[in-house]
Design an enzyme around this catalytic site. Structure first.
Site, PDB file in Angstrom:
ATOM      1  CB  CYS A 177      -8.233   3.762  -5.011  1.00  0.00           C
ATOM      2  SG  CYS A 177      -7.649   2.854  -6.419  1.00  0.00           S
TER       3      CYS A 177
ATOM      4  CD  GLU B 205      -7.706  -0.769  -4.582  1.00  0.00           C
ATOM      5  OE1 GLU B 205      -7.274  -1.506  -3.857  1.00  0.00           O
ATOM      6  OE2 GLU B 205      -7.067   0.283  -4.829  1.00  0.00           O
TER       7      GLU B 205
ATOM      8  CE1 TYR C  69      -7.636   0.361   1.140  1.00  0.00           C
ATOM      9  CE2 TYR C  69      -7.887   0.605  -1.267  1.00  0.00           C
ATOM     10  CZ  TYR C  69      -7.206  -0.057  -0.045  1.00  0.00           C
ATOM     11  OH  TYR C  69      -6.203  -0.946  -0.721  1.00  0.00           O
TER      12      TYR C  69
ATOM     13  CE1 TYR D 232      -7.887   3.441   3.837  1.00  0.00           C
ATOM     14  CE2 TYR D 232      -7.390   1.759   5.140  1.00  0.00           C
ATOM     15  CZ  TYR D 232      -6.849   2.767   4.450  1.00  0.00           C
ATOM     16  OH  TYR D 232      -5.472   2.522   4.017  1.00  0.00           O
TER      17      TYR D 232
ATOM     18  CG  ASP E  40      -2.179   0.877   1.012  1.00  0.00           C
ATOM     19  OD1 ASP E  40      -2.597   1.143  -0.218  1.00  0.00           O
ATOM     20  OD2 ASP E  40      -2.645   1.497   2.062  1.00  0.00           O
TER      21      ASP E  40
END
Length: 603
Positions: free
Chosen positions: A203, A275, A207, A233, A98
């Site tokens: 993305c 992703e 998330y 998140y 990440d």
């Protein structure tokens, strides 16, 4: 008789809710209205509402990526993480990868900030970049605490590289579609900022979505090993950051043409797919319980998929389609009918007959359901008593079908009209893709059976065939025809819940015993209840109140599919999929065919 092709477009209404009691698997979920009834739609709108034209490009792209967001949620990595069973080494590897993502995001923000000439957008992009840099610092601190040297131990993996290369190529105008755009002048290069945000926004939103979904599933759970990751998140700060990124994308896209907006939508969709590939590439130590087809060995295993048709696969009940055909092709009262053809009721008589049948059916159906619910409530699943009680509904359905035959309302229907109507029938979003994916998967030993109360199997066959779905075994009633015209008689094969479960059992009894068989049944109503319980995995689509009431009364539990998967993952020993077993008294509720697809087949 006139062909449907010679008529004004045949159109079917979504059934009138007044006659849609409890979302039962009824044969009369429509109402024969006056002349305006015939001007409703044969290809009705899909279950999802049309996207408002005023919705910004970011929101529109996210709505159109519902399938991909569901697939991401159901990846083995996310499921293992959410269940708390994810191996810590896998999580460490993920965090290290990440970091590569975040560094690419910083570079993307820097490029976008240079390209844009909007002062407010520059400020917004700068703030986004600062937030990402802060997140990078937190990641670096975590890696340092774990004693991981990112450069030495965690080289970028191919799936991570695909996304970072894609993002940086977009920011530099070198990705396919973007490099074909006109970017010669400084003004034209401002489009690059929008394109770059189009590749980054999905993305952020994904998330934020996963964080919220997992937080809801884990509400009340203590000592979850990845609680801080999930909370970070799901937190308002990150949610606001995702929304800020979407607002930036909308702002930068205001001046774009339709063609340029199409480029953004393609970039957004590509980022979503990359992703998912990133999640799938994470090296799992333990086995995951999903997808069901994971590690499937066709030489030793078989998956048998069963599905209802009306309102499980379709948006409109097939009885409404046949009624519409009957009404729109009915002769006027003063119209002479050709000799040597099956005599038909006039239009006025036919409307009245359908109305009377519908009224009687819906009134008696409600009475039947209420009568069955007068029995003693079960504390746990009592399948035997449920079978005995549901025989009342089976008897009722058969009487209702007999009234239809005796009334003559199906007389004279043209087989070609029925087939054409089936070809125009819209299936629910994701249904076609699911069945096609199973049929085309050469590494999957799977059978598909459709069990339906539909009066005419030809309607079902033509609807699937027009969608490129062949090879399904259809178990339904059949209309009898004389020289392509219906006699009004029904060959009664599957009329009731008891008929369905008997067909289900017979199909399994005829399967060879040399392979381990996993059964999945997908349905939406009381008529499917017995089969749903018999299957190893019973999946309920829709929100039928009568199904819920009947199930709850006889001790059946309804569990949302994703939380159910997480619970199974916690208990999974890693040996095989035997943890899914029939007659457990638990049914799983799914929001869409895409969710079922992700659960059974993966992305």
């Amino acid at each position: 008789m006139r062909s449907l092709l010679l008529l004004s477009p045949l159109r079917l209404p979504i059934p009138n809710p007044v006659f849609n009691f409890f979302h039962s698997k009824s044969i009369f979920r429509f109402y024969c209205r006056p002349s305006h009834y015939l001007r409703s739609a044969i290809t009705p709108p899909t279950m999802a509402s049309p996207i408002d034209e005023s919705v910004g490009v970011a929101r529109r792209c996210w709505i159109n990526s519902k399938k991909e967001s569901t697939f991401a949620l159901y990846t083995p990595f996310v499921v293992c993480l959410a269940s708390g069973t994810l191996n810590i080494d896998t999580f460490r590897h993920y965090i290290a990868q990440d970091v590569h993502f975040l560094k690419a995001f910083v570079q993307g923000c820097e490029a976008a900030e240079v390209c844009t000439d909007d002062d407010d957008a520059k400020v917004g992009i700068s703030e986004l970049r600062k937030n990402i840099v802060n997140e990078l610092k937190m990641h670096d601190a975590v890696l340092e605490k774990w004693g991981i040297d990112l450069v030495k131990e965690c080289t970028i993996n191919p799936a991570t590289a695909k996304y970072t290369d894609f993002l940086l190529a977009t920011a530099s105008g070198k990705v396919e579609g973007v490099k074909a755009a006109k970017l010669a002048t400084p003004f034209e290069k401002t489009k690059l900022a929008a394109y770059t945000l189009g590749a980054m926004t999905p993305c952020m939103r994904l998330y934020a979505y996963i964080g919220k979904e997992l937080q809801v599933c884990l509400e009340g759970e203590k000592n979850h090993p990845y609680e801080k990751w999930i909370d970070s998140y799901a937190a308002e700060g990150f949610q606001a950051s995702a929304l800020q990124t979407e607002d930036l994308l909308d702002k930068l896209s205001v001046t774009l043409t339709g063609e340029e907006l199409d480029i953004i939508e393609k970039l957004y969709h590509q980022a979503m797919k990359l992703e998912i590939q990133f999640f799938l590439a994470q090296p799992l130590v333990q086995k995951a319980i999903i997808p069901l087809s994971k590690d499937h060995n066709p030489a030793e295993q078989r998956i048998t998929i069963f599905s209802d048709f009306d309102l499980t696969c379709t948006i409109v009940d097939s009885s409404a389609i046949l009624a519409e055909i009957a009404i729109i092709t009915a002769p006027k009262s003063d119209q002479n009918q050709p000799e040597n053809q099956i005599s038909r009721m006039s239009l006025a008589d036919l409307k009245n007959a359908w109305g009377d049948l519908s009224k009687q059916y819906t009134e008696e159906y409600e009475q039947c359901i209420e009568k069955m619910l007068l029995t003693e409530k079960a504390e746990k699943c009592d399948y035997g008593r449920l079978c005995r009680t549901i025989e009342q509904l089976s008897d009722f359905e058969k009487r209702a079908n007999s009234r239809v035959v005796e009334s003559g309302v199906l007389k004279g229907l043209n087989l070609e009209d029925i087939k054409r109507a089936g070809q125009q029938l819209i299936l629910q979003d994701g249904c076609t893709d699911f069945f096609q994916s199973i049929i085309r998967n050469e590494n999957l030993n799977a059978d598909i059976h459709v069990l339906s109360y539909c009066w005419c199997g030809d309607l079902i066959r033509s609807s699937f065939s027009s969608g490129g779905i062949d090879g399904l075994d259809i178990h339904a009633n059949e209309l009898m025809f004389q020289e392509s015209l219906s006699t009004g008689e029904i060959v009664k094969k599957v009329e009731s819940p008891i008929d369905k479960v008997q067909a289900f059992s017979k199909i399994l009894a005829n399967c060879r015993n040399d392979k381990k068989n996993l059964t999945v049944y997908i349905g939406d109503s009381v008529g499917d209840l017995l089969c749903l319980l018999e299957a190893d995995v019973g999946i309920v689509l829709g929100s039928s109140s009568s199904l819920r009431r009947m199930g709850n009364h006889f001790g059946v539990s309804f569990v949302p599919l994703f939380p159910g998967v997480l619970q199974k993952q916690k208990m999974y020993a890693g040996s095989d999929s035997s943890s899914w077993t029939g007659l457990s008294g638990v049914l799983y509720t799914a929001s869409s065919w895409d969710e079922i697809h992700a659960f059974v087949l993966g992305s």
